[in-house]
Design a protein around this motif. Structure first.
Motif, PDB file in Angstrom:
ATOM      1  N   TYR A   1      41.328  32.106  42.115  1.00 28.28           N
ATOM      2  CA  TYR A   1      41.885  32.180  40.767  1.00 28.28           C
ATOM      3  C   TYR A   1      40.811  32.244  39.700  1.00 28.28           C
ATOM      4  O   TYR A   1      41.058  32.690  38.579  1.00 28.28           O
ATOM      5  CB  TYR A   1      42.877  31.041  40.512  1.00 28.28           C
ATOM      6  CG  TYR A   1      42.279  29.661  40.408  1.00 28.28           C
ATOM      7  CD1 TYR A   1      41.912  29.153  39.176  1.00 28.28           C
ATOM      8  CD2 TYR A   1      42.100  28.870  41.532  1.00 28.28           C
ATOM      9  CE1 TYR A   1      41.387  27.885  39.071  1.00 28.28           C
ATOM     10  CE2 TYR A   1      41.578  27.612  41.442  1.00 28.28           C
ATOM     11  CZ  TYR A   1      41.209  27.115  40.206  1.00 28.28           C
ATOM     12  OH  TYR A   1      40.683  25.861  40.111  1.00 28.28           O
ATOM     13  N   GLY A   2      39.598  31.844  39.998  1.00 27.59           N
ATOM     14  CA  GLY A   2      38.488  31.952  39.044  1.00 27.59           C
ATOM     15  C   GLY A   2      38.153  33.405  38.749  1.00 27.59           C
ATOM     16  O   GLY A   2      37.942  33.797  37.597  1.00 27.59           O
ATOM     17  N   LYS A   3      38.099  34.209  39.790  1.00 25.82           N
ATOM     18  CA  LYS A   3      37.855  35.646  39.615  1.00 25.82           C
ATOM     19  C   LYS A   3      39.000  36.284  38.838  1.00 25.82           C
ATOM     20  O   LYS A   3      38.787  37.167  38.012  1.00 25.82           O
ATOM     21  CB  LYS A   3      37.689  36.303  40.992  1.00 25.82           C
ATOM     22  CG  LYS A   3      37.261  37.713  40.954  1.00 25.82           C
ATOM     23  CD  LYS A   3      35.833  37.829  40.483  1.00 25.82           C
ATOM     24  CE  LYS A   3      35.400  39.284  40.575  1.00 25.82           C
ATOM     25  NZ  LYS A   3      34.274  39.562  39.724  1.00 25.82           N
ATOM     26  N   PHE A   4      40.221  35.802  39.081  1.00 22.25           N
ATOM     27  CA  PHE A   4      41.386  36.296  38.350  1.00 22.25           C
ATOM     28  C   PHE A   4      41.262  35.962  36.858  1.00 22.25           C
ATOM     29  O   PHE A   4      41.562  36.792  35.998  1.00 22.25           O
ATOM     30  CB  PHE A   4      42.668  35.703  38.936  1.00 22.25           C
ATOM     31  CG  PHE A   4      43.912  36.133  38.239  1.00 22.25           C
ATOM     32  CD1 PHE A   4      44.405  37.420  38.395  1.00 22.25           C
ATOM     33  CD2 PHE A   4      44.594  35.255  37.415  1.00 22.25           C
ATOM     34  CE1 PHE A   4      45.556  37.825  37.748  1.00 22.25           C
ATOM     35  CE2 PHE A   4      45.746  35.655  36.765  1.00 22.25           C
ATOM     36  CZ  PHE A   4      46.227  36.943  36.933  1.00 22.25           C
ATOM     37  N   ILE A   5      40.794  34.767  36.531  1.00 22.69           N
ATOM     38  CA  ILE A   5      40.603  34.371  35.132  1.00 22.69           C
ATOM     39  C   ILE A   5      39.578  35.292  34.471  1.00 22.69           C
ATOM     40  O   ILE A   5      39.765  35.744  33.333  1.00 22.69           O
ATOM     41  CB  ILE A   5      40.187  32.888  35.035  1.00 22.69           C
ATOM     42  CG1 ILE A   5      41.355  31.985  35.443  1.00 22.69           C
ATOM     43  CG2 ILE A   5      39.709  32.539  33.628  1.00 22.69           C
ATOM     44  CD1 ILE A   5      40.990  30.523  35.585  1.00 22.69           C
ATOM     45  N   GLN A   6      38.488  35.593  35.188  1.00 22.64           N
ATOM     46  CA  GLN A   6      37.485  36.512  34.640  1.00 22.64           C
ATOM     47  C   GLN A   6      38.080  37.892  34.392  1.00 22.64           C
ATOM     48  O   GLN A   6      37.788  38.533  33.378  1.00 22.64           O
ATOM     49  CB  GLN A   6      36.296  36.638  35.591  1.00 22.64           C
ATOM     50  CG  GLN A   6      35.388  35.451  35.580  1.00 22.64           C
ATOM     51  CD  GLN A   6      34.195  35.654  36.499  1.00 22.64           C
ATOM     52  OE1 GLN A   6      34.317  36.250  37.563  1.00 22.64           O
ATOM     53  NE2 GLN A   6      33.055  35.158  36.069  1.00 22.64           N
ATOM     54  N   THR A   7      38.914  38.367  35.288  1.00 17.54           N
ATOM     55  CA  THR A   7      39.542  39.676  35.124  1.00 17.54           C
ATOM     56  C   THR A   7      40.490  39.676  33.932  1.00 17.54           C
ATOM     57  O   THR A   7      40.541  40.662  33.180  1.00 17.54           O
ATOM     58  CB  THR A   7      40.289  40.071  36.410  1.00 17.54           C
ATOM     59  OG1 THR A   7      39.385  40.013  37.515  1.00 17.54           O
ATOM     60  CG2 THR A   7      40.852  41.467  36.311  1.00 17.54           C
ATOM     61  N   ILE A   8      41.215  38.599  33.720  1.00 22.53           N
ATOM     62  CA  ILE A   8      42.110  38.488  32.565  1.00 22.53           C
ATOM     63  C   ILE A   8      41.297  38.511  31.272  1.00 22.53           C
ATOM     64  O   ILE A   8      41.678  39.179  30.304  1.00 22.53           O
ATOM     65  CB  ILE A   8      42.981  37.210  32.647  1.00 22.53           C
ATOM     66  CG1 ILE A   8      43.941  37.282  33.827  1.00 22.53           C
ATOM     67  CG2 ILE A   8      43.722  36.962  31.347  1.00 22.53           C
ATOM     68  CD1 ILE A   8      44.972  38.389  33.724  1.00 22.53           C
ATOM     69  N   ILE A   9      40.180  37.813  31.230  1.00 23.18           N
ATOM     70  CA  ILE A   9      39.321  37.830  30.039  1.00 23.18           C
ATOM     71  C   ILE A   9      38.808  39.248  29.788  1.00 23.18           C
ATOM     72  O   ILE A   9      38.803  39.722  28.642  1.00 23.18           O
ATOM     73  CB  ILE A   9      38.151  36.830  30.193  1.00 23.18           C
ATOM     74  CG1 ILE A   9      38.684  35.394  30.215  1.00 23.18           C
ATOM     75  CG2 ILE A   9      37.138  36.998  29.072  1.00 23.18           C
ATOM     76  CD1 ILE A   9      37.660  34.350  30.585  1.00 23.18           C
ATOM     77  N   SER A  10      38.413  39.955  30.841  1.00 24.73           N
ATOM     78  CA  SER A  10      37.964  41.347  30.700  1.00 24.73           C
ATOM     79  C   SER A  10      39.082  42.224  30.145  1.00 24.73           C
ATOM     80  O   SER A  10      38.854  43.055  29.258  1.00 24.73           O
ATOM     81  CB  SER A  10      37.506  41.912  32.041  1.00 24.73           C
ATOM     82  OG  SER A  10      36.399  41.237  32.532  1.00 24.73           O
ATOM     83  N   LEU A  11      40.292  42.043  30.662  1.00 26.62           N
ATOM     84  CA  LEU A  11      41.429  42.822  30.196  1.00 26.62           C
ATOM     85  C   LEU A  11      41.686  42.591  28.712  1.00 26.62           C
ATOM     86  O   LEU A  11      41.917  43.538  27.955  1.00 26.62           O
ATOM     87  CB  LEU A  11      42.680  42.462  31.002  1.00 26.62           C
ATOM     88  CG  LEU A  11      43.976  43.110  30.528  1.00 26.62           C
ATOM     89  CD1 LEU A  11      43.951  44.606  30.800  1.00 26.62           C
ATOM     90  CD2 LEU A  11      45.164  42.472  31.205  1.00 26.62           C
ATOM     91  N   ILE A  12      41.610  41.343  28.284  1.00 27.61           N
ATOM     92  CA  ILE A  12      41.851  41.021  26.875  1.00 27.61           C
ATOM     93  C   ILE A  12      40.796  41.690  25.990  1.00 27.61           C
ATOM     94  O   ILE A  12      41.122  42.255  24.937  1.00 27.61           O
ATOM     95  CB  ILE A  12      41.892  39.492  26.668  1.00 27.61           C
ATOM     96  CG1 ILE A  12      43.148  38.921  27.322  1.00 27.61           C
ATOM     97  CG2 ILE A  12      41.831  39.122  25.197  1.00 27.61           C
ATOM     98  CD1 ILE A  12      43.185  37.412  27.406  1.00 27.61           C
TER      99      ILE A  12
END
Length: 153
Positions: free
Chosen positions: A84-95
């Motif tokens: 889920y940490g990598k997922f959080i990074q991907t969400i930040i990138s998307l934003i």
């Protein structure tokens, strides 16, 4: 053999005409620039934003944030890992990408607004300008309508 070469030349000409159309080139340039932009944003998030954020949150490394679920079905298999940490990074990138696209589109719309107003004013001016033919036709219409009214009464 010459017929084969002629077919190849025709195919090349058709492909060249297709490939050099403006829309296709614009799309290709957009994809290349978009890919480069996504890589820059990903590096920004992975290397610049999340390490200090992890430090503020108590020395957390976002890449290593995982949940290990014990494999109940196959006991001899390793546990299932949810990263889920990598997922959080991907969400930040998307934003970040979404905000960048929003501001680019907002800027383009701001640049197009004067030209759109100018085009609308030109269209309204052309509607206001009445040609001589239209004036003559209107006079004929008015005369005919008056003639019809006089004949009825």
């Amino acid at each position: 053999m010459s017929r084969c070469c002629q077919c190849c030349r025709n195919l090349c000409k058709e492909f060249k005409a297709f490939a050099l159309r403006g829309d296709l080139l614009d799309l290709a340039i957009g994809i290349v620039i978009g890919t480069a932009f996504v890589n820059v944003v990903q590096s920004l998030v992975d290397d610049i934003i999340t390490p200090p954020l992890g430090l503020i949150l108590g020395g957390v490394d976002f890449v290593n944030l995982t949940i290990k679920m014990k494999n109940f079905i196959y006991k001899n298999q390793p546990p299932v890992v949810i990263r889920y940490g990598k997922f959080i990074q991907t969400i930040i990138s998307l934003i970040i990408v979404l905000f960048a696209i929003f501001f680019v589109i907002k800027g383009i719309n701001r640049l197009n607004k004067p030209s759109l107003k100018k085009q609308q004013s030109i269209e309204s001016n052309t509607e206001k300008i009445v040609t001589e033919e239209v004036k003559v036709l209107r006079e004929i219409r008015d005369l005919l309508s008056r003639q019809t009214i006089h004949q009825i009464s």
